[in-house]
Design a protein around this motif. Structure first.
Motif, mmCIF file in Angstrom:
data_model
loop_
_atom_site.group_PDB
_atom_site.id
_atom_site.type_symbol
_atom_site.label_atom_id
_atom_site.label_comp_id
_atom_site.label_asym_id
_atom_site.label_seq_id
_atom_site.Cartn_x
_atom_site.Cartn_y
_atom_site.Cartn_z
ATOM 1 N N GLY A 225 0.795 -1.238 -0.003
ATOM 2 C CA GLY A 225 0.021 -0.167 -0.160
ATOM 3 C C GLY A 225 0.825 1.314 -0.112
ATOM 4 O O GLY A 225 0.610 1.979 0.893
ATOM 5 N N ALA B 114 -0.679 4.789 0.631
ATOM 6 C CA ALA B 114 -1.825 4.770 1.058
ATOM 7 C C ALA B 114 -1.925 5.395 2.616
ATOM 8 O O ALA B 114 -1.090 5.607 2.952
ATOM 9 N N LEU C 183 -11.786 -0.714 -5.990
ATOM 10 C CA LEU C 183 -11.297 0.729 -6.278
ATOM 11 C C LEU C 183 -12.223 1.726 -6.057
ATOM 12 O O LEU C 183 -12.111 2.864 -6.022
ATOM 13 N N ASP D 135 -10.007 2.185 2.254
ATOM 14 C CA ASP D 135 -8.850 2.369 2.852
ATOM 15 C C ASP D 135 -8.091 1.057 2.558
ATOM 16 O O ASP D 135 -7.005 1.133 2.253
ATOM 17 N N ILE E 203 -4.135 2.486 -2.245
ATOM 18 C CA ILE E 203 -5.037 1.477 -1.098
ATOM 19 C C ILE E 203 -4.160 0.503 -0.499
ATOM 20 O O ILE E 203 -3.025 -0.175 -1.274
#
Length: 248
Positions: A159, A162, A184, A189, A209
């Motif tokens: 991630g 992210a 997506l 999160d 993400i």
């Protein structure tokens, strides 16, 4: 409890008749003795589980991953012959519920994950992907530690860039990595599933993400655990979950 009656009760509880195309026959796969008192539950009907069931004098085995998959050879030889011979020789019933134990909203793998990870379920993105919220925003490090402690394995995590604090979670037990692109569009999160594919790393990093692979086996223990507890409470049957180690 008669074996055929038990199948009907569980089919009704898991809503097995829903119009979902599965890869495996759900319900009683191999018939054994007619009356059941002692049930062993596990994730996959491997030879080790069968051997344990014999030692514990089980009348039935209930698993998430049974036999007779659509994409496998129908020929019964080698390890397949040994497994089936073991069941028939000892007159043990084998039951399997696959997708019904993933998608059910009362008893199932995804419900179990929500409970142990303290996620409040809000709904589904599709029949297989659940989404919801944590009680409060927490760091991704704390969430990963919780997964490690609850599932007894270190999750694989990607991630890049992210958010460090997470709140909205989507998840799919087992081999849900193919759903990452669909997730997506729902502004989550984190996407948590069991397995991972090569392209998942790049998709997660490029879309900022968190992608977490916590293991196919580890994310699919909960359904049979919950089912075993329900059978014990509702039908007064003797149930015992056997967790055979599998790092995959």
């Amino acid at each position: 409890m008669k074996n055929i009656i038990l199948e009907k009760i569980i089919n009704n509880k898991l809503k097995t008749n829903l119009n979902i195309q599965d890869y495996i026959p759900n319900g009683l796969q191999i018939e054994g003795k007619k009356h059941i008192k002692n049930i062993i539950l596990g994730v996959s009907a491997c030879q080790q589980l069968l051997n344990i069931a014999i030692k514990l004098k089980a009348d039935a085995i209930i698993v998430h991953h049974g036999y007779f998959w659509n994409n496998e050879s129908p020929v019964i030889k080698g390890f397949k012959k040994k497994r089936i011979y073991t069941l028939l020789r000892k007159n043990i019933n084998l039951y399997s519920w696959h997708l019904p134990l993933d998608i059910n909203e009362k008893i199932g793998n995804n419900i179990y994950l929500a409970q142990i990870l303290d996620i409040k379920i809000q709904g589904k993105i599709n029949p297989f992907i659940f989404y919801g919220y944590l009680k409060n925003k927490i760091s991704i490090k704390k969430f990963l530690l919780k997964i490690k402690n609850k599932l007894n394995r270190i999750p694989l995590h990607f991630g890049k860039n992210a958010p460090k604090k997470i709140y909205k979670i989507a998840w799919c037990s087992g081999a849900g990595q193919k759903f990452l692109e669909k997730v997506l569009y729902f502004n989550v999160d984190v996407f948590l599933t069991g397995e991972i594919s090569e392209m998942n790393l790049h998709i997660a990093n490029e879309n900022k993400i968190h992608f977490i692979s916590a293991g196919h086996h580890a994310t699919e223990k909960g359904g049979v655990i919950m089912l075993g507890k329900w059978l014990k409470k509702k039908l007064k049957l003797k149930t015992h979950f056997i967790d055979i180690y599998n790092p995959i």
